[in-house]
Design a protein around this motif. Structure first.
Motif, mmCIF file in Angstrom:
data_model
loop_
_atom_site.group_PDB
_atom_site.id
_atom_site.type_symbol
_atom_site.label_atom_id
_atom_site.label_comp_id
_atom_site.label_asym_id
_atom_site.label_seq_id
_atom_site.Cartn_x
_atom_site.Cartn_y
_atom_site.Cartn_z
ATOM 1 N N THR A 1 -4.518 10.857 14.263
ATOM 2 C CA THR A 1 -5.965 10.959 14.072
ATOM 3 C C THR A 1 -6.689 11.032 15.417
ATOM 4 O OG1 THR A 1 -6.119 8.548 13.942
ATOM 5 C CG2 THR A 1 -5.907 9.764 11.867
ATOM 6 N N ASP A 2 -6.160 10.337 16.433
ATOM 7 C CA ASP A 2 -6.779 10.404 17.763
ATOM 8 C C ASP A 2 -6.698 11.813 18.329
ATOM 9 O OD1 ASP A 2 -7.365 7.719 17.619
ATOM 10 O OD2 ASP A 2 -5.528 7.099 18.673
ATOM 11 N N ASP A 3 -5.516 12.450 18.175
ATOM 12 C CA ASP A 3 -5.361 13.829 18.656
ATOM 13 C C ASP A 3 -6.298 14.772 17.910
ATOM 14 O OD1 ASP A 3 -3.434 12.941 20.376
ATOM 15 O OD2 ASP A 3 -1.736 13.595 19.128
ATOM 16 N N PHE A 4 -6.483 14.526 16.616
ATOM 17 C CA PHE A 4 -7.364 15.380 15.825
ATOM 18 C C PHE A 4 -8.804 15.281 16.326
ATOM 19 C CE2 PHE A 4 -10.437 15.818 12.386
ATOM 20 C CZ PHE A 4 -10.130 17.083 11.895
ATOM 21 N N GLU A 5 -9.302 14.076 16.511
ATOM 22 C CA GLU A 5 -10.703 13.909 16.901
ATOM 23 C C GLU A 5 -10.956 14.445 18.305
ATOM 24 O OE1 GLU A 5 -11.883 9.897 16.259
ATOM 25 O OE2 GLU A 5 -11.469 9.951 14.103
ATOM 26 N N MET A 6 -9.991 14.260 19.190
ATOM 27 C CA MET A 6 -10.143 14.793 20.542
ATOM 28 C C MET A 6 -10.120 16.324 20.512
ATOM 29 S SD MET A 6 -7.786 14.022 23.879
ATOM 30 C CE MET A 6 -7.973 12.253 23.611
ATOM 31 N N GLY A 7 -9.183 16.877 19.722
ATOM 32 C CA GLY A 7 -9.102 18.332 19.618
ATOM 33 C C GLY A 7 -10.319 18.932 18.947
ATOM 34 N N TRP A 8 -10.898 18.234 17.978
ATOM 35 C CA TRP A 8 -12.095 18.723 17.292
ATOM 36 C C TRP A 8 -13.266 18.840 18.265
ATOM 37 C CZ3 TRP A 8 -12.476 20.412 12.267
ATOM 38 C CH2 TRP A 8 -13.757 20.663 11.789
ATOM 39 N N ARG A 9 -13.428 17.828 19.116
ATOM 40 C CA ARG A 9 -14.513 17.881 20.106
ATOM 41 C C ARG A 9 -14.317 19.058 21.057
ATOM 42 N NH1 ARG A 9 -14.005 12.132 19.888
ATOM 43 N NH2 ARG A 9 -12.519 12.180 21.631
ATOM 44 N N ASP A 10 -13.076 19.275 21.486
ATOM 45 C CA ASP A 10 -12.799 20.407 22.381
ATOM 46 C C ASP A 10 -13.077 21.736 21.681
ATOM 47 O OD1 ASP A 10 -12.028 18.600 24.291
ATOM 48 O OD2 ASP A 10 -9.869 18.798 23.871
ATOM 49 N N MET A 11 -12.738 21.810 20.410
ATOM 50 C CA MET A 11 -12.973 23.044 19.657
ATOM 51 C C MET A 11 -14.471 23.321 19.520
ATOM 52 S SD MET A 11 -13.848 23.970 16.228
ATOM 53 C CE MET A 11 -13.221 22.696 15.155
ATOM 54 N N VAL A 12 -15.256 22.300 19.232
ATOM 55 C CA VAL A 12 -16.702 22.465 19.101
ATOM 56 C C VAL A 12 -17.301 22.949 20.416
ATOM 57 C CG1 VAL A 12 -18.877 21.239 18.744
ATOM 58 C CG2 VAL A 12 -16.931 20.799 17.229
ATOM 59 N N ASN A 13 -16.849 22.370 21.527
ATOM 60 C CA ASN A 13 -17.364 22.779 22.841
ATOM 61 C C ASN A 13 -16.946 24.206 23.185
ATOM 62 O OD1 ASN A 13 -18.554 20.264 23.262
ATOM 63 N ND2 ASN A 13 -16.702 19.415 24.190
ATOM 64 N N SER A 14 -15.695 24.537 22.882
ATOM 65 C CA SER A 14 -15.170 25.851 23.240
ATOM 66 C C SER A 14 -15.869 26.974 22.488
ATOM 67 C CB SER A 14 -13.665 25.891 22.966
ATOM 68 O OG SER A 14 -13.141 27.185 23.194
ATOM 69 N N PHE A 15 -16.223 26.750 21.221
ATOM 70 C CA PHE A 15 -16.822 27.812 20.406
ATOM 71 C C PHE A 15 -18.330 27.645 20.239
ATOM 72 C CE2 PHE A 15 -12.367 27.875 19.289
ATOM 73 C CZ PHE A 15 -12.071 29.227 19.152
ATOM 74 N N GLY A 16 -18.914 26.654 20.900
ATOM 75 C CA GLY A 16 -20.364 26.483 20.859
ATOM 76 C C GLY A 16 -20.908 26.201 19.475
ATOM 77 N N LEU A 17 -20.279 25.255 18.763
ATOM 78 C CA LEU A 17 -20.668 24.956 17.390
ATOM 79 C C LEU A 17 -21.355 23.595 17.261
ATOM 80 C CD1 LEU A 17 -17.407 26.238 15.627
ATOM 81 C CD2 LEU A 17 -19.623 27.397 15.707
ATOM 82 N N HIS A 18 -22.031 23.142 18.319
ATOM 83 C CA HIS A 18 -22.640 21.813 18.318
ATOM 84 C C HIS A 18 -23.699 21.660 17.227
ATOM 85 C CE1 HIS A 18 -21.164 22.667 22.398
ATOM 86 N NE2 HIS A 18 -20.858 21.375 22.448
ATOM 87 N N THR A 19 -24.438 22.716 16.945
ATOM 88 C CA THR A 19 -25.551 22.611 15.998
ATOM 89 C C THR A 19 -25.208 23.167 14.615
ATOM 90 O OG1 THR A 19 -26.431 24.745 16.750
ATOM 91 C CG2 THR A 19 -27.251 22.759 17.852
ATOM 92 N N ASN A 20 -23.978 23.569 14.412
ATOM 93 C CA ASN A 20 -23.603 24.149 13.120
ATOM 94 C C ASN A 20 -23.482 23.050 12.068
ATOM 95 O OD1 ASN A 20 -21.447 25.136 11.030
ATOM 96 N ND2 ASN A 20 -22.184 26.988 12.046
ATOM 97 N N ARG A 21 -24.233 23.177 10.981
ATOM 98 C CA ARG A 21 -24.261 22.112 9.970
ATOM 99 C C ARG A 21 -22.949 22.018 9.200
ATOM 100 N NH1 ARG A 21 -25.589 24.032 4.784
ATOM 101 N NH2 ARG A 21 -26.122 26.258 4.703
ATOM 102 N N HIS A 22 -22.247 23.127 9.031
ATOM 103 C CA HIS A 22 -20.971 23.086 8.309
ATOM 104 C C HIS A 22 -19.912 22.329 9.117
ATOM 105 C CE1 HIS A 22 -22.602 25.745 5.326
ATOM 106 N NE2 HIS A 22 -22.830 26.697 6.207
ATOM 107 N N ILE A 23 -19.906 22.552 10.427
ATOM 108 C CA ILE A 23 -18.966 21.837 11.296
ATOM 109 C C ILE A 23 -19.265 20.338 11.269
ATOM 110 C CG2 ILE A 23 -18.388 21.448 13.727
ATOM 111 C CD1 ILE A 23 -16.914 23.799 12.635
ATOM 112 N N ALA A 24 -20.557 19.988 11.332
ATOM 113 C CA ALA A 24 -20.943 18.576 11.308
ATOM 114 C C ALA A 24 -20.556 17.926 9.979
ATOM 115 C CB ALA A 24 -22.445 18.451 11.553
#
Length: 725
Positions: free
Chosen positions: A444-467
């Motif tokens: 779960t730690d790897d998942f949450e860390m990877g999710w943050r990196d994915m959001v930053n890499s694809f610029g999805l900070h404000t996407n409501r579906h991702i949130a």
């Protein structure tokens, strides 16, 4: 515009007006061309053609041209005789006679079809049973008249329906006459003026007037609908049956869909009554069929749920992990549909139950969960997979508190194109690959860390579906679900389940027939599963490692489950095992010097666990645990790690779970099947044969110690079994 119909027009004009100095054939051809020329360009018309047209359009004969005229024109005997002499029987002519007005309509319709248009009934004069009765009828081109302007209503949406009417003047008029007490209909007016293009033969068949479905074809279509095949498949089957080219049936796919829809446009209350009547009829035929329903304050059907005897039997063994799909609706009846489905020991979908709700709210969903558990003798599933639905989440927490609720990943992934395709553009496929990588992580730690990196890499900070997905990650991401049993259901299995549901959704005709149609789809699936089971059992199992554990598992598990275990056994050879302390081992890939999985093994109790939780998730031991068992000189997999749900269990064995104790004949058949299977399996090697002989001898001695209570039926069953053996 074609000339042929105008040539026909001039031929009829010659029949009605005997113009001197012209031979019929030459005059027919010439004036037809002149009439076409007049329509295209009146200024270029010759004097002779103009004279002829004036003669034809003489006011005394205007009544033959206008179907708005109400007067009656009867032709003289000479005109009738001339018409009969000069006209072609395939072309309408003045004075042509018909026994009924329906025959006249059919004749004109066939003529119109050959020329490239269709007709419709227009005006009538007189009325059946009043005075002289019906005395005159007009049949006109389908494009005659103009579309009336409807008053607009701001509160009611208007359908933008296009009209083909363009004021065409082509028509035929028939008048009723009586001679010597015999009534007949005569053609008293005919005009072939068309102000539009006439269709080619390969186009005219698409006009609504020529698209008909015969009664025999309707019966066949309804029969096809019950099987659940698509409309396209129905059309192809009927083309093959009738021996016609594709697309040349006398009706189209739209006509078939309209036909099926017409059978659903019935009163909802009548449909509900018929549905309950159907359920009660099935219950009378099969006492093990189960159904429940509720009525509202107005005594109308509110909710209904049902399950079949075979579904209850399947649930006893395979009801540990269940998919509750509520994403479908019976569009014809505007009712939400819920389907309970699982996966059997051969990796195929199995149906558990079905429900129809008037409204999808917390109260109705709670009722559905309660009824389902009552069908299944109060046994809740270990895990339930659903779509994202807040009402359903509350109902599960209330009615199934011990059941693990998770979101079906396939239902989430199916929404990705509409959620992210436009947002990510060319990077959509790249993002999808990264999502699946994160989804399959173990930590779960790897998942949450990877999710943050994915959001930053694809610029999805404000996407409501991702949130929203991240907020619900514990309900769908594998790192949070691996310690719960899901029967190893992957996206592929869930797609197969969805395809199974779509099969009986496509079979909608009448609401009262829906229960029966679901049963047909379930029976079809059961038969397909039985056939696939037989094929799997007949195939020789290929052992890849030669390990005793492999041959032991092959003799117990179904081919589907064994293939999953065999994959883990093959991979186990690539791992190294290190004992850390008593009963604790570290297993990691031979190419790595760090990391790994912790294994706890208690040989005396036959217990082994792994930190990867593969067995807890799928019911199949992982490569890490198998490696420890192998290095510990274990030659058979512990009994508890060969779950009953993955073992070879025939349909006869499943029936024995719920059969009554007095069903002696069924038990005899079951024993016969087991003995036959025992002989087949034992004959494959000397070792198997020796073991079977030894064990059967012990069992036979124990059986003979039991008391014997003979009856005539038992004697007959015993004689039958002895004869078969």
């Amino acid at each position: 515009m074609r000339v042929s119909c105008h040539n026909v027009l001039q031929s009829m004009r010659v029949s009605c007006h005997n113009v001197e100095g012209k031979k019929n054939g030459d005059f027919h051809k010439k004036t037809g061309n002149e009439k076409l020329q007049q329509i295209n360009n009146k200024n270029m018309m010759s004097e002779e053609a103009a004279h002829l047209l004036v003669v034809y359009d003489d006011p005394s004969d205007q009544r033959s041209l206008s179907f708005d005229d109400t007067s009656s024109t009867e032709e003289s005997p000479d005109e009738t005789r001339l018409s009969l002499e000069t006209a072609n029987d395939m072309v309408p002519y003045i004075g042509q006679r018909f026994a009924t007005h329906d025959l006249a309509y059919e004749f004109y319709s066939e003529y119109a079809k050959r020329c490239g248009f269709s007709i419709r009934r227009h005006r009538t004069e007189g009325k059946d049973g009043v005075g002289k009765g019906l005395t005159r009828r007009y049949f006109v081109c389908h494009r005659a008249g103009n579309t009336p302007v409807k008053p607009t209503n701001e509160n009611k949406p208007q359908r933008n329906r296009k009209s083909s009417r363009c004021g065409c003047q082509a028509f035929i008029r028939i008048t009723k006459s009586t001679e010597l007490g015999i009534s007949e209909w005569r053609v008293t007016g005919f005009a072939n003026h068309h102000n539009h293009e006439l269709l080619e033969p390969n186009q005219v068949r698409f006009l609504p007037a020529y698209r008909t479905i015969s009664d025999s074809d309707k019966s066949r279509i309804l029969m096809f609908a019950k099987t659940g095949i698509s409309v396209q498949q129905m059309m192809r089957l009927m083309e093959l049956e009738k021996g016609v080219e594709p697309g040349y049936l006398p009706f189209t796919e739209k006509d078939v869909r309209n036909l099926l829809q017409s059978f659903r446009k019935l009163d909802s209350e009548d449909e509900s009554v018929d549905l309950l009547r159907m359920c009660k009829a099935i219950k009378e035929r099969d006492p093990n069929f189960k159904f429940e329903y509720t009525l509202d304050v107005n005594n109308r059907l509110e909710n209904v749920a049902w399950s079949y005897a075979s579904s209850v039997q399947s649930y006893e063994i395979f009801g540990d992990a269940v998919v509750f799909d509520t994403t479908h609706r019976l569009s014809a009846f505007d009712m939400p549909l819920g389907v309970w489905v699982g996966m059997n020991n051969y990796g195929m979908p199995c149906f558990f139950g079905c429900m129809l709700l008037r409204e999808e709210n917390s109260r109705s969903l709670s009722w559905a969960l309660k009824v389902f558990m009552s069908f299944m003798n109060g046994k809740p599933p270990q895990t339930i997979l659903t779509d994202q639905n807040s009402c359903l989440k509350e109902a599960i927490a209330m009615e199934m508190p011990t059941t693990k609720h998770a979101l079906c990943i396939w239902m989430i992934v199916s929404k990705f194109p509409s959620w992210f395709n436009a947002v990510l553009g060319e990077r959509y496929n790249e993002w999808k690959l990264e999502f699946y990588r994160l989804y399959n992580l173990e930590s779960t730690d790897d998942f949450e860390m990877g999710w943050r990196d994915m959001v930053n890499s694809f610029g999805l900070h404000t996407n409501r579906h991702i949130a929203n997905m991240f907020a619900l990650r514990s309900l769908w991401a594998l790192p949070y679900l691996r310690s719960h049993f899901f029967a190893g259901m992957t996206t592929g299995h869930l797609k197969s389940i969805n395809a199974f549901i779509q099969r009986f959704l496509s079979a909608q005709t009448r609401l009262s027939h829906f229960v029966e149609q679901v049963a047909v789809a379930v029976d079809f699936k059961d038969q397909a599963a039985e056939q696939q089971t037989m094929q799997q059992n007949l195939q020789n199992i290929c052992l890849k490692t030669g390990a005793p554990m492999e041959s032991h598992a092959a003799s117990i598990l179904t081919p589907y489950a064994f293939s999953k275990l065999q994959d883990q056994l093959v991979l186990a050879a690539h791992y190294a095992s290190f004992q850390l302390e008593d009963g604790c081992f570290l297993v990691r890939h031979h190419t790595k010097i760090e990391g790994g999985r912790k294994i706890y093994w208690v040989p005396s109790q036959g217990i082994i666990t792994c930190s990867c939780h593969h067995f807890e998730f799928s019911g199949i031991l992982c490569r890490h645990a198998l490696r420890v068992l192998s290095t510990g000189n274990c030659f058979e997999i512990p009994e508890r790690y060969l779950p009953v749900r993955w073992r070879r269990i025939s349909s006869l064995s499943m029936k024995a779970v719920t059969n009554s104790p007095n069903d002696h004949a069924e038990k005899v058949k079951l024993l016969q099947s087991m003995v036959s299977c025992l002989v087949t399996e034992s004959a494959k090697s000397t070792e198997r044969l020796d073991m079977a002989t030894e064990q059967v001898s012990v069992l036979l001695a124990r059986v003979r110690e039991q008391p014997v209570l003979l009856s005539s039926q038992i004697i007959r069953d015993f004689s039958s079994l002895h004869k078969d053996l």
